[in-house]
Design an enzyme around this catalytic site. Structure first.
Site, mmCIF file in Angstrom:
data_model
loop_
_atom_site.group_PDB
_atom_site.id
_atom_site.type_symbol
_atom_site.label_atom_id
_atom_site.label_comp_id
_atom_site.label_asym_id
_atom_site.label_seq_id
_atom_site.Cartn_x
_atom_site.Cartn_y
_atom_site.Cartn_z
ATOM 1 N N GLU A 1 0.866 -1.181 0.000
ATOM 2 C CA GLU A 1 0.000 0.000 0.000
ATOM 3 C C GLU A 1 0.903 1.231 0.000
ATOM 4 O O GLU A 1 1.667 1.451 0.938
ATOM 5 C CB GLU A 1 -0.937 -0.055 1.218
ATOM 6 C CG GLU A 1 -1.738 1.187 1.443
ATOM 7 C CD GLU A 1 -2.485 1.656 0.197
ATOM 8 O OE1 GLU A 1 -3.203 0.849 -0.425
ATOM 9 O OE2 GLU A 1 -2.330 2.836 -0.166
ATOM 10 N N CYS B 1 3.538 -2.641 -8.401
ATOM 11 C CA CYS B 1 2.256 -2.155 -7.895
ATOM 12 C C CYS B 1 2.433 -0.921 -7.000
ATOM 13 O O CYS B 1 2.725 0.151 -7.512
ATOM 14 C CB CYS B 1 1.489 -3.297 -7.222
ATOM 15 S SG CYS B 1 -0.272 -2.990 -7.130
ATOM 16 N N ARG C 1 -5.678 -4.289 -6.865
ATOM 17 C CA ARG C 1 -5.914 -2.842 -6.683
ATOM 18 C C ARG C 1 -4.783 -2.043 -7.349
ATOM 19 O O ARG C 1 -4.145 -1.178 -6.743
ATOM 20 C CB ARG C 1 -6.052 -2.479 -5.203
ATOM 21 C CG ARG C 1 -7.313 -3.047 -4.584
ATOM 22 C CD ARG C 1 -7.470 -2.702 -3.118
ATOM 23 N NE ARG C 1 -7.637 -1.270 -2.896
ATOM 24 C CZ ARG C 1 -8.754 -0.585 -3.136
ATOM 25 N NH1 ARG C 1 -9.808 -1.200 -3.629
ATOM 26 N NH2 ARG C 1 -8.824 0.690 -2.893
ATOM 27 N N HIS D 1 2.104 -7.892 -10.282
ATOM 28 C CA HIS D 1 2.981 -8.500 -9.267
ATOM 29 C C HIS D 1 3.720 -9.711 -9.836
ATOM 30 O O HIS D 1 3.294 -10.844 -9.585
ATOM 31 C CB HIS D 1 2.146 -8.976 -8.075
ATOM 32 C CG HIS D 1 1.515 -7.903 -7.271
ATOM 33 N ND1 HIS D 1 2.125 -7.340 -6.181
ATOM 34 C CD2 HIS D 1 0.328 -7.287 -7.389
ATOM 35 C CE1 HIS D 1 1.329 -6.417 -5.646
ATOM 36 N NE2 HIS D 1 0.231 -6.365 -6.373
ATOM 37 N N GLU E 1 6.193 -11.060 -8.745
ATOM 38 C CA GLU E 1 6.708 -11.859 -7.624
ATOM 39 C C GLU E 1 5.706 -12.927 -7.189
ATOM 40 O O GLU E 1 6.054 -13.833 -6.439
ATOM 41 C CB GLU E 1 7.091 -10.949 -6.442
ATOM 42 C CG GLU E 1 5.942 -10.288 -5.687
ATOM 43 C CD GLU E 1 5.398 -9.014 -6.362
ATOM 44 O OE1 GLU E 1 5.705 -8.783 -7.551
ATOM 45 O OE2 GLU E 1 4.644 -8.276 -5.692
#
Ligand code: GLN
Length: 190
Positions: free
Chosen positions: A47, A78, A134, A169, A171
């Site tokens: 975040e 992200c 998101r 992502h 990963e």
């Protein structure tokens, strides 16, 4: 060569594993001295507002900004993409980033209804199975930014010099092409 994964918040462990599978030595880094000692820095997904607040609280915002501006290779996924963006759209009030990539990242760009999804995107012209959570997209990319990946006309992977960022992502999936690219960028910078 050691690649640090910024361990303030987010999916640190997944990046460490992905980097090691890509032939690098990787470790979580939190203190400025650890970050300075690393040859490259990964900023994980998580975040971005939390990353910003924690980086500010630990007095890392300015020093890391300077390291990146000074040429330290960095890769953000992200929320990490947002942290590498010079500008943020739809950010929290006063939200700051490390910056480095001349772009505007729009937070939560894919909409609330589709909080997370997986699909094939194109990275370097080749299909890549991408996980979005998101996710932001790149709303504006400056003239020195190379667009590496697109999804339905939206920019979702970019590179500017030693800086790499993906809205998804890599990963979280077994495909290591993005991490391998970053490892080669770090090696190439030495
Ligand atoms: N929406 C988050 C943010 O604004 C990013 C989500 C993620 O990293 N998976 O930082």
């Amino acid at each position: 060569m050691v690649i640090g994964v910024l361990a303030l918040q987010g999916d640190v462990r997944e990046h460490v594993r992905a980097l090691e599978e890509s032939g690098a030595t990787a470790k979580p880094v939190r203190r400025l001295s650890e970050i300075e000692a690393a040859d490259g820095l990964v900023i994980p997904g998580g975040e971005s507002t939390t990353l910003w607040k924690l980086a500010a609280a630990f007095e890392l915002l300015d020093p890391v900004r300077k390291l990146i501006a000074g040429g330290m290779p960095a890769f953000g996924s992200c929320a990490g993409l947002i942290m590498l963006a010079d500008q943020v759209a739809d950010g929290a009030e006063g939200q700051q980033t490390f910056g480095g990539i001349d772009m505007t990242a729009r937070r939560n760009a894919f909409g609330r209804q589709v909080d997370s999804f997986e699909r094939e995107v194109l990275v370097g012209g080749a299909p890549f199975h991408a996980v979005f959570i998101r996710a932001p997209w790149v709303e504006r990319a400056g003239p020195d930014v190379s667009v590496l990946g697109e999804d339905n006309g939206r920019i979702i992977a970019v590179r500017q010099g030693a800086l790499l960022a993906t809205a998804f992502h890599p990963e979280l999936t077994p495909d290591r092409r993005i991490h391998e690219l970053f490892v080669s960028m770090v090696k190439g910078s030495q």
